[in-house]
Motif scaffolding. Structure first.
Motif, PDB file in Angstrom:
ATOM      1  N   UNK A 141      17.423  -9.428-138.100  1.00 37.84           N
ATOM      2  CA  UNK A 141      17.087 -10.813-138.446  1.00 37.84           C
ATOM      3  C   UNK A 141      15.630 -11.165-138.159  1.00 37.84           C
ATOM      4  N   UNK A 142      14.864 -10.220-137.678  1.00 39.33           N
ATOM      5  CA  UNK A 142      13.441 -10.464-137.442  1.00 39.33           C
ATOM      6  C   UNK A 142      13.150 -11.312-136.219  1.00 39.33           C
ATOM      7  N   UNK A 143      14.034 -11.296-135.239  1.00 36.08           N
ATOM      8  CA  UNK A 143      13.800 -12.055-134.007  1.00 36.08           C
ATOM      9  C   UNK A 143      12.702 -11.369-133.210  1.00 36.08           C
ATOM     10  N   UNK A 144      11.763 -12.192-132.718  1.00 32.19           N
ATOM     11  CA  UNK A 144      10.632 -11.665-131.960  1.00 32.19           C
ATOM     12  C   UNK A 144      10.628 -12.304-130.582  1.00 32.19           C
ATOM     13  N   UNK A 145      10.461 -11.495-129.552  1.00 33.03           N
ATOM     14  CA  UNK A 145      10.460 -11.995-128.181  1.00 33.03           C
ATOM     15  C   UNK A 145       9.035 -12.040-127.640  1.00 33.03           C
ATOM     16  N   UNK A 146       8.732 -13.105-126.923  1.00 35.99           N
ATOM     17  CA  UNK A 146       7.406 -13.228-126.308  1.00 35.99           C
ATOM     18  C   UNK A 146       7.121 -12.060-125.375  1.00 35.99           C
ATOM     19  N   UNK A 147       8.142 -11.543-124.746  1.00 38.71           N
ATOM     20  CA  UNK A 147       7.948 -10.439-123.805  1.00 38.71           C
ATOM     21  C   UNK A 147       7.363  -9.208-124.490  1.00 38.71           C
ATOM     22  N   UNK A 148       7.484  -9.125-125.817  1.00 40.91           N
ATOM     23  CA  UNK A 148       6.897  -8.002-126.547  1.00 40.91           C
ATOM     24  C   UNK A 148       5.372  -8.054-126.492  1.00 40.91           C
ATOM     25  N   UNK A 149       4.818  -9.214-126.173  1.00 35.85           N
ATOM     26  CA  UNK A 149       3.365  -9.375-126.086  1.00 35.85           C
ATOM     27  C   UNK A 149       2.831  -9.140-124.675  1.00 35.85           C
ATOM     28  N   UNK A 150       3.722  -8.903-123.722  1.00 33.40           N
ATOM     29  CA  UNK A 150       3.296  -8.709-122.330  1.00 33.40           C
ATOM     30  C   UNK A 150       2.441  -7.457-122.186  1.00 33.40           C
ATOM     31  N   UNK A 151       1.399  -7.586-121.373  1.00 27.64           N
ATOM     32  CA  UNK A 151       0.581  -6.432-120.990  1.00 27.64           C
ATOM     33  C   UNK A 151       0.455  -6.460-119.477  1.00 27.64           C
ATOM     34  N   UNK A 152      -0.287  -5.515-118.938  1.00 30.07           N
ATOM     35  CA  UNK A 152      -0.466  -5.506-117.483  1.00 30.07           C
ATOM     36  C   UNK A 152      -1.151  -6.771-116.984  1.00 30.07           C
TER      37      UNK A 152
END
Length: 139
Positions: A43-54
């Motif tokens: 369904x193309x759900x995107x999580x903010x956590x996918x943008x996390x970096x160190x």
């Protein structure tokens, strides 16, 4: 005689013996988690956590479109201060008319009824004052 089957699940890298009920519940939950992830991907759900970096949190890189920008607030404050200085340059009668119409939210018709001055005259005065304020604001 049938041997009793041993059930184990992996916890922190080690196999831990558990009952059949715990084993089945664990695998049901694990399968549900995989199903939900597959559905989100489909369904193309995107999580903010996918943008996390160190160094950053994923939510921090997404612009806040609801809150007013600091630059806009500063410009609004400067414009308000300039408007107050320009209003101070008007005559007392002009200030009273602007105050009544814009700060007390009275209509031209209400003001005409209260003062006995024709509504068209009030409208003409208001228009002249606004033109004068516009010129003062440009300076």
């Amino acid at each position: 005689m049938a041997e009793k089957k041993e059930y184990r699940i992996k916890v922190q890298g080690q196999l831990v013996p558990v009952s059949e009920e715990v084993y089945l519940t664990y695998h049901r939950m694990k399968r549900r988690e995989i199903y939900l992830e597959e559905r989100d991907t489909t369904n193309g759900v995107f999580y903010y956590s996918a943008l996390d970096t160190e160094g950053t949190n994923g939510e921090d890189v997404i612009p806040d479109l609801v809150s007013p920008r600091v630059e806009d607030a500063a410009v609004d404050k400067l414009l308000a201060e300039k408007l107050h200085r320009c209003l101070a340059q008007l005559t007392k009668e002009e200030q009273e008319l602007i105050f009544t119409l814009f700060f007390q939210n009275k209509s031209e018709r209400q003001l005409a009824a209260e003062t006995g001055i024709p509504q068209k005259t009030i409208n003409d005065r208001r228009h002249r004052i606004l033109v004068k304020l516009k010129k003062l604001m440009k300076i």
